[in-house]
Design an enzyme around this catalytic site. Sequence first.
Site, PDB file in Angstrom:
ATOM      1  N   ASN A  84      52.339  22.614  12.182  1.00 36.28           N
ATOM      2  CA  ASN A  84      52.787  23.980  11.910  1.00 36.28           C
ATOM      3  C   ASN A  84      53.002  24.739  13.210  1.00 36.28           C
ATOM      4  OD1 ASN A  84      49.908  23.651  11.819  1.00 36.28           O
ATOM      5  ND2 ASN A  84      49.657  25.659  10.910  1.00 36.28           N
ATOM      6  N   GLU A 104      53.518  28.554  14.310  1.00 36.48           N
ATOM      7  CA  GLU A 104      53.431  29.950  13.850  1.00 36.48           C
ATOM      8  C   GLU A 104      54.195  30.885  14.782  1.00 36.48           C
ATOM      9  OE1 GLU A 104      49.283  30.789  12.984  1.00 36.48           O
ATOM     10  OE2 GLU A 104      49.363  29.458  11.241  1.00 36.48           O
ATOM     11  N   CYS A 160      55.863  25.442   8.383  1.00 32.13           N
ATOM     12  CA  CYS A 160      54.815  24.473   8.035  1.00 32.13           C
ATOM     13  C   CYS A 160      55.065  23.126   8.715  1.00 32.13           C
ATOM     14  CB  CYS A 160      54.792  24.238   6.534  1.00 32.13           C
ATOM     15  SG  CYS A 160      54.252  25.638   5.549  1.00 32.13           S
ATOM     16  N   GLU A 190      54.931  20.134   7.372  1.00 32.33           N
ATOM     17  CA  GLU A 190      55.728  19.205   6.565  1.00 32.33           C
ATOM     18  C   GLU A 190      57.216  19.419   6.806  1.00 32.33           C
ATOM     19  OE1 GLU A 190      53.253  21.125   5.652  1.00 32.33           O
ATOM     20  OE2 GLU A 190      52.050  20.239   4.053  1.00 32.33           O
ATOM     21  N   CYS A 241      52.340  23.097   0.515  1.00 34.30           N
ATOM     22  CA  CYS A 241      52.649  24.344  -0.192  1.00 34.30           C
ATOM     23  C   CYS A 241      53.922  24.185  -1.031  1.00 34.30           C
ATOM     24  CB  CYS A 241      52.800  25.489   0.808  1.00 34.30           C
ATOM     25  SG  CYS A 241      54.376  25.497   1.680  1.00 34.30           S
ATOM     26  N   CYS A 253      57.190  23.647   0.857  1.00 33.40           N
ATOM     27  CA  CYS A 253      57.290  22.289   1.418  1.00 33.40           C
ATOM     28  C   CYS A 253      57.567  21.274   0.324  1.00 33.40           C
ATOM     29  CB  CYS A 253      56.035  21.930   2.196  1.00 33.40           C
ATOM     30  SG  CYS A 253      55.930  22.832   3.757  1.00 33.40           S
TER      31      CYS A 253
HETATM   32  N1  THU Z   1      50.821  25.356   6.387  1.00 32.78           N
HETATM   33  C1  THU Z   1      51.427  24.161   6.577  1.00 32.78           C
HETATM   34  O1  THU Z   1      51.728  23.767   7.711  1.00 32.78           O
HETATM   35  N2  THU Z   1      51.690  23.406   5.497  1.00 32.78           N
HETATM   36  C2  THU Z   1      51.409  23.766   4.217  1.00 32.78           C
HETATM   37  O2  THU Z   1      51.798  23.081   3.287  1.00 32.78           O
HETATM   38  C3  THU Z   1      50.612  24.962   3.960  1.00 32.78           C
HETATM   39  C4  THU Z   1      50.440  25.877   5.099  1.00 32.78           C
HETATM   40  C5  THU Z   1      50.566  26.200   7.554  1.00 32.78           C
HETATM   41  C6  THU Z   1      51.409  27.444   7.612  1.00 32.78           C
HETATM   42  C7  THU Z   1      50.554  28.347   8.455  1.00 32.78           C
HETATM   43  O3  THU Z   1      50.834  28.084   9.823  1.00 32.78           O
HETATM   44  C8  THU Z   1      49.136  27.920   8.156  1.00 32.78           C
HETATM   45  O4  THU Z   1      49.231  26.630   7.557  1.00 32.78           O
HETATM   46  C9  THU Z   1      48.388  28.847   7.224  1.00 32.78           C
HETATM   47  O5  THU Z   1      49.117  29.088   6.067  1.00 32.78           O
END
Ligand code: THU
Length: 160
Positions: free
Chosen positions: A62, A64, A73, A75, A112, A115
């Site tokens: 991920n 940010e 994310c 994925e 999520c 994704c």
């Molecule tokens: N996140 C992912 O990388 N993948 C997911 O399927 C769920 C959430 C990340 C996004 C964000 O940077 C952190 O997790 C918190 O939501």
Amino acid sequence: MKDIKIESTLTVYEDYNELPADIALLMDTASKARLKAYAPYSKFLVGAAILLDNGEVITGNNQENASYPSGLCAERTAIYYAGAEYPDAKIITMALTAGSQKQPTASPIPPCGACRQAISEYEVKQDSPIEIYFMGTSGKVVKSNSLANLLPLGFDRSFL
Ligand code: THU
């Protein structure tokens, strides 16, 4: 009218040590990617490793952003790179691992909804299932034989 019942079958491994050797290696690769995640705001690190049918392994984590919705994310970081670099390759397996820097993450963390939708696109595109393994940083690992198990009633190109 009638009710319909939608069922999915998932496989639960008691822990990482129960995984087949090749999957454990892919999960190790996902863990290495997780440790390189850029998640200064959530402190929640996610790593993904994707095995393609040409033998290549693509990773992502991920990323940010101070403007929160601009982040991405793990994925999707991984799968979009796989699609960009190897547009004709099929995705065989995805290994996902996620963990908070604030507390232990011992339960399996599923991808999520956004994704799932993104992965679904590639499953439909390649017309073959994508296996998905997901875990925290320890504890149980869940396997889905196909993204479709995780996204019933998905929206796809057939509706367009
Ligand atoms: N996140 C992912 O990388 N993948 C997911 O399927 C769920 C959430 C990340 C996004 C964000 O940077 C952190 O997790 C918190 O939501």
